[in-house]
Design a protein around this motif. Structure first.
Motif, PDB file in Angstrom:
ATOM      1  N   LYS A  57      26.773   4.101   3.909  1.00  0.00           N
ATOM      2  CA  LYS A  57      27.144   2.257   3.997  1.00  0.00           C
ATOM      3  C   LYS A  57      26.304   2.242   3.360  1.00  0.00           C
ATOM      4  O   LYS A  57      26.165   0.843   2.452  1.00  0.00           O
ATOM      5  N   VAL A  58      24.475   2.475   3.097  1.00  0.00           N
ATOM      6  CA  VAL A  58      23.258   2.078   2.977  1.00  0.00           C
ATOM      7  C   VAL A  58      22.510   3.804   2.442  1.00  0.00           C
ATOM      8  O   VAL A  58      22.802   4.512   2.790  1.00  0.00           O
ATOM      9  N   THR A  59      21.482   2.788   1.404  1.00  0.00           N
ATOM     10  CA  THR A  59      20.751   4.186   0.971  1.00  0.00           C
ATOM     11  C   THR A  59      18.956   4.214   0.702  1.00  0.00           C
ATOM     12  O   THR A  59      18.852   2.755   0.989  1.00  0.00           O
ATOM     13  N   ARG A  60      18.741   5.749   2.277  1.00  0.00           N
ATOM     14  CA  ARG A  60      17.718   5.785   2.520  1.00  0.00           C
ATOM     15  C   ARG A  60      16.903   6.488   1.374  1.00  0.00           C
ATOM     16  O   ARG A  60      17.385   7.163   1.302  1.00  0.00           O
ATOM     17  N   LYS A  87      14.920 -15.881   4.985  1.00  0.00           N
ATOM     18  CA  LYS A  87      16.329 -15.910   5.465  1.00  0.00           C
ATOM     19  C   LYS A  87      17.023 -14.593   5.222  1.00  0.00           C
ATOM     20  O   LYS A  87      17.296 -14.300   3.802  1.00  0.00           O
ATOM     21  N   ILE A  88      17.073 -13.826   6.021  1.00  0.00           N
ATOM     22  CA  ILE A  88      17.961 -12.636   6.276  1.00  0.00           C
ATOM     23  C   ILE A  88      18.792 -12.200   7.019  1.00  0.00           C
ATOM     24  O   ILE A  88      18.622 -12.595   8.113  1.00  0.00           O
ATOM     25  N   VAL A  89      19.993 -12.216   7.031  1.00  0.00           N
ATOM     26  CA  VAL A  89      21.137 -12.275   8.242  1.00  0.00           C
ATOM     27  C   VAL A  89      21.786 -10.634   7.676  1.00  0.00           C
ATOM     28  O   VAL A  89      22.349 -10.363   6.273  1.00  0.00           O
ATOM     29  N   ALA A  90      22.259  -9.735   8.480  1.00  0.00           N
ATOM     30  CA  ALA A  90      22.124  -8.669   8.339  1.00  0.00           C
ATOM     31  C   ALA A  90      22.936  -8.027   9.885  1.00  0.00           C
ATOM     32  O   ALA A  90      22.150  -8.115  10.285  1.00  0.00           O
ATOM     33  N   GLU A  91      23.320  -6.856   9.394  1.00  0.00           N
ATOM     34  CA  GLU A  91      24.171  -6.011  10.692  1.00  0.00           C
ATOM     35  C   GLU A  91      22.847  -5.762  11.498  1.00  0.00           C
ATOM     36  O   GLU A  91      22.447  -5.084  10.529  1.00  0.00           O
ATOM     37  N   THR A  92      22.722  -4.979  12.322  1.00  0.00           N
ATOM     38  CA  THR A  92      21.663  -5.425  13.630  1.00  0.00           C
ATOM     39  C   THR A  92      21.386  -3.520  13.667  1.00  0.00           C
ATOM     40  O   THR A  92      20.942  -3.222  13.153  1.00  0.00           O
ATOM     41  N   ASP A  93      22.739  -3.166  12.687  1.00  0.00           N
ATOM     42  CA  ASP A  93      22.549  -1.143  13.012  1.00  0.00           C
ATOM     43  C   ASP A  93      21.776  -0.775  11.720  1.00  0.00           C
ATOM     44  O   ASP A  93      21.296   0.338  12.250  1.00  0.00           O
ATOM     45  N   ILE A  94      22.131  -1.452  10.737  1.00  0.00           N
ATOM     46  CA  ILE A  94      20.762  -1.447   9.640  1.00  0.00           C
ATOM     47  C   ILE A  94      19.872  -1.403   9.661  1.00  0.00           C
ATOM     48  O   ILE A  94      18.933  -0.618   9.467  1.00  0.00           O
ATOM     49  N   GLN A 134      13.872 -12.404  -3.987  1.00  0.00           N
ATOM     50  CA  GLN A 134      15.604 -12.981  -5.060  1.00  0.00           C
ATOM     51  C   GLN A 134      16.407 -11.361  -4.838  1.00  0.00           C
ATOM     52  O   GLN A 134      16.192 -11.012  -5.340  1.00  0.00           O
ATOM     53  N   GLY A 135      17.617 -11.719  -4.137  1.00  0.00           N
ATOM     54  CA  GLY A 135      18.653 -10.794  -4.154  1.00  0.00           C
ATOM     55  C   GLY A 135      17.895  -9.268  -3.795  1.00  0.00           C
ATOM     56  O   GLY A 135      18.895  -8.561  -3.755  1.00  0.00           O
ATOM     57  N   ASN A 136      16.695  -9.444  -3.118  1.00  0.00           N
ATOM     58  CA  ASN A 136      17.066  -7.950  -2.401  1.00  0.00           C
ATOM     59  C   ASN A 136      16.304  -8.063  -1.128  1.00  0.00           C
ATOM     60  O   ASN A 136      14.929  -9.327  -0.855  1.00  0.00           O
ATOM     61  N   PHE A 137      16.570  -7.434  -0.173  1.00  0.00           N
ATOM     62  CA  PHE A 137      15.652  -7.402   1.172  1.00  0.00           C
ATOM     63  C   PHE A 137      15.230  -5.716   1.387  1.00  0.00           C
ATOM     64  O   PHE A 137      16.176  -4.388   1.515  1.00  0.00           O
ATOM     65  N   GLU A 138      13.913  -5.320   1.511  1.00  0.00           N
ATOM     66  CA  GLU A 138      13.497  -4.166   1.816  1.00  0.00           C
ATOM     67  C   GLU A 138      12.646  -3.970   3.145  1.00  0.00           C
ATOM     68  O   GLU A 138      12.034  -5.091   3.617  1.00  0.00           O
ATOM     69  N   VAL A 139      12.848  -2.629   3.791  1.00  0.00           N
ATOM     70  CA  VAL A 139      12.226  -2.500   4.914  1.00  0.00           C
ATOM     71  C   VAL A 139      11.476  -0.873   4.717  1.00  0.00           C
ATOM     72  O   VAL A 139      12.505   0.524   3.890  1.00  0.00           O
ATOM     73  N   ALA A 140      10.307  -1.178   5.098  1.00  0.00           N
ATOM     74  CA  ALA A 140       9.309   0.159   4.396  1.00  0.00           C
ATOM     75  C   ALA A 140       8.246   0.368   4.851  1.00  0.00           C
ATOM     76  O   ALA A 140       7.931  -0.225   5.700  1.00  0.00           O
ATOM     77  N   ASP A 168      24.664  -8.203  -1.227  1.00  0.00           N
ATOM     78  CA  ASP A 168      25.877  -7.876  -1.248  1.00  0.00           C
ATOM     79  C   ASP A 168      26.116  -6.354   0.130  1.00  0.00           C
ATOM     80  O   ASP A 168      27.084  -6.701   0.167  1.00  0.00           O
ATOM     81  N   LYS A 169      24.877  -6.176   0.388  1.00  0.00           N
ATOM     82  CA  LYS A 169      24.980  -4.970   1.238  1.00  0.00           C
ATOM     83  C   LYS A 169      24.774  -5.755   2.631  1.00  0.00           C
ATOM     84  O   LYS A 169      24.490  -5.675   3.898  1.00  0.00           O
ATOM     85  N   LEU A 170      24.078  -7.335   1.987  1.00  0.00           N
ATOM     86  CA  LEU A 170      23.752  -7.945   3.214  1.00  0.00           C
ATOM     87  C   LEU A 170      24.582  -9.358   3.708  1.00  0.00           C
ATOM     88  O   LEU A 170      25.928  -9.922   3.004  1.00  0.00           O
TER      89      LEU A 170
END
Lengths: 251, 251, 251
Positions: free
Chosen positions: A110-113, B137-144, B165-171, B186-188
C-alpha cells in the motif's frame, strides 16, 4: 552513471522463504558474507563456536528479478537483515539493492518503505571443510526427525543418530531415562547404509538446524561413526542449504 | 434517600471501546481524575515524567445509559480500573456507579458480578498547555503510521515526522542505518502544510499513543519544527482523545 | 516368560483426558504413587506443603485396554510423566507398560516412539484425612467458579466461599476493594445447606484445583465454616478426582 553504483538488485514478490532462511541463519550466525554472482547467491559460514558450518545457495531462479552486474561479496549483520525482512508484510514486494557500501531494502505494498543497513567489510572467509564420504545416507520427512529431536530433549541435551541395514534410529539415553524413534526403511524416503554408523549430536544445535524444516518437507542426513554429520535441505529452484555439525564425543 | 448517594451511573452494553481507552491510559498514567458532567466524561492528565499530556472526552452518547446528578470528579487508579474492565466478558453489560467514596462496577451476563474500587481524592489538576498554531496538519490511516513507527524501532529509539508541501515523511537515522516512509499527498487523507515542519519524538511514547489505533482507523497529526506534537483520535459519538507529546531536542 | 515382567499395560486411543489430569497434578505434586488394581488406577497424595490432598480414581473403563496382572504401586515423577504425555500427538495411540522397575510409554501414529522413565520406590503413603460431614454442598458450572476466582485475584490472594439458604457467594475483600459473585439457587445445579457456612481459601491453590475445569464442566463444592473444603470433579466412566484444601484462618 547510476548503474555503476547499483551492482546488485534482487526482487521478491514473496519474501517468506528468504525470511525463513535468514531466520534459521539468525539462530546460528552473527554475520555472514553473501557472494553474489550471475548464477545466484552463495554463502558459507561457521557459527562463532565453530560447531556448525552452513552452506547456502539461492539460484537466480529463486528471485523474481535478479541483477548482478559484477561479482560482489555483501557482508551483513544477520540480525539486522532479519529484523528488516520481518518488517515486510504479506503481499508486499521486497527489493534488495547494494548501493555503495550499503544495503537498501525497499518494501512496496500500500505504501513504500526503505531500510538502509551498513555492509560489513571485515568478515573472514569460512574454512574449507572436507568431510570425506559418509557411511550412511538417510532421507526422511523433516517433521519425523523434528519430533524425535523434541522427544529426546525432554530427557537429555544430546542424541544419537544410528543407521544400520534397513533401519534408522534416533535415541537419547541417560542413566534411567530413554527415548527412542525406530524407523524401518519403509518409513523413510531413502536409506543407504554402506556401513553401520552412529554419531552423537547436541540437541540444541540440531534444533537450530532442523528449524529449516519449515522451509523443506524433506531432509537428507549423512552420518559416519563419531564423525561430522551433514544435514541437507532444499526446495527446487528456490534454495539448497546444508549444515555440517561436529559430533559430541563421549570418551 | 438512596439517590443522594448515587451521583453517577453509566451503563455500557459493550465495554470494548471503554476498555480499549483505559488500556491506552494504563500504559501512560498511574491515576487520573474523570470529571463527570451532564454532557459526558472529561479527563486531562500528564504522565509522571510530564512528557505526554492526554485529553479525553466521552460524550454521554458514548454510553447506553448516562446519569450524572451533579458534577463530580472521580479519581481512580487506572491500573485497578483497567483490571476490572478486563474482567467483563463479551456480551456482558457493564454498569459503573459512584457510591460514597467508592466506584462500583457491576458486570451482568449469565451471572452478576460486583467490583468495588476506592476513589482517590488527592489527584492534582493537569497543567494548562498552550500549543499555539501548528505548521502542518496530517490526516492518515493509523495503521500506516504504526507500521512506520515499528519500522523505525528496529534501528533507533526516536524518529522524525517531517511535513513539506505535498509530502509527509516518517524517518529514523543512526550513523549507518536508516528507515524511511515517504507518503505523497495521495496516500494521505489530508495534508495541510503552512510551513515545512519537522520534529523528533520518542518511539516508546509514540507507540503508547498510537496504541489508540485499535480504536480509531484515522489519526490527525499536528506538528511544528522542534515543537510539541499533537496526535488526535476519535470515533463519532463515542470518544475524542488527543495527546500532546514533547519533542526530543538534539542540540 | 515375557508376561511375568509386564504387570501393567494400559492403552488409550486418545490421551487428552489423562494428559489433562496429569497436567493438573503437575501444578500441585512433584511425584505420586499410582496404585493399579483390576478395577483401575487409584492415587492419593498431598502437595509438599500439605495444603492440598488429591484423590484420583480412573476406572478400567477409562482406558481402551486395561491389563493389570497383579496389584502394583507405580511411583513416578509427575513432571517427567507429564512431559512424556505432552509428546503424544493428536490421533496417536498411547500405551503405558510397567516393565521391571521402569515405566515404558509407547506412542503410535505415523511412527512409533518409546519413552522409558524410572519408577520411584520410596514415595510415602498419603495421610488419611477425615473431613466429617460438611455443612453445605454446592454444585455449579465450573466456568462460573473459575470466573469468580479470577475476579478475586485482581484484588486479593484469598477469597471466601459462603453458603446460606438459597444463596452461594464467592467474595474477596481488602480494606478498600472488593469483588463479589452472588449466586441464587436458580443459577446453581444444586445447593444443599444444612447450616450456613463460610470458609476462606488461597486463590493460588484454588486456581490449581479448578484447572480441572477443562476436564469437567461441573464441580461439587463442600464447605463448613473455617474448615477444609472438598472440591470434586468427574467425567462418567473416565475419572473421579477430588481435592481437600486447608482453609486460610485469619485470627
Amino acid at each position: 552513471m547510476w548503474f555503476k553504483y547499483i551492482m546488485v538488485k534482487l526482487v521478491l514478490q514473496n519474501v517468506s522463504t528468504l525470511r525463513g532462511i535468514v531466520g534459521v541463519l539468525n539462530d546460528i550466525l552473527k554475520e555472514a558474507k553473501f557472494k553474489m554472482t550471475n548464477d545466484g547467491v552463495h554463502m558459507s559460514a561457521t557459527d562463532p563456536a565453530k560447531i556448525i558450518m552452513i552452506v547456502l545457495d539461492i539460484p537466480r531462479t529463486g528471485f523474481d528479478e535478479y541483477i548482478c552486474e559484477k561479482e560482489v561479496e555483501l557482508g551483513v549483520s544477520i540480525e539486522e537483515f532479519y529484523n528488516v525482512l520481518k518488517r515486510a508484510n504479506k503481499g508486499e514486494t521486497v527489493q534488495i539493492e547494494n548501493i555503495d557500501n550499503k544495503l537498501k531494502i525497499i518494501t512496496t505494498g500500500k505504501v513504500t518503505r526503505e531500510f538502509v543497513l551498513p555492509l560489513i567489510e571485515s568478515i573472514e572467509d569460512a574454512p574449507k571443510i572436507t568431510t570425506g564420504e559418509f557411511s550412511a545416507k538417510i532421507v526422511a520427512e523433516t517433521d519425523i526427525i523434528v519430533t524425535a529431536i523434541d522427544d529426546a530433549s525432554i530427557i537429555s541435551d544430546e542424541l544419537v543418530f544410528k543407521a544400520t541395514q534397513g533401519n534408522f534410529e534416533v535415541a537419547a539415553k541417560s542413566e534411567f531415562h530413554s527415548t527412542n524413534l525406530n524407523l524401518i526403511k519403509d518409513k523413510l524416503i531413502d536409506l543407504n547404509v554402506k556401513e553401520s554408523a552412529q554419531s552423537t549430536f547436541s540437541i540444541d544445535y540440531l534444533r537450530r538446524i532442523f528449524a529449516t524444516s519449515k522451509l523443506a518437507p524433506v531432509a537428507e542426513l549423512n552420518i559416519s561413526t563419531n564423525h561430522i554429520g551433514k544435514f541437507s535441505f532444499s526446495a527446487t529452484d528456490m534454495f539448497r542449504m546444508y549444515f555440517l555439525l561436529a559430533p559430541r564425543t563421549t570418551d
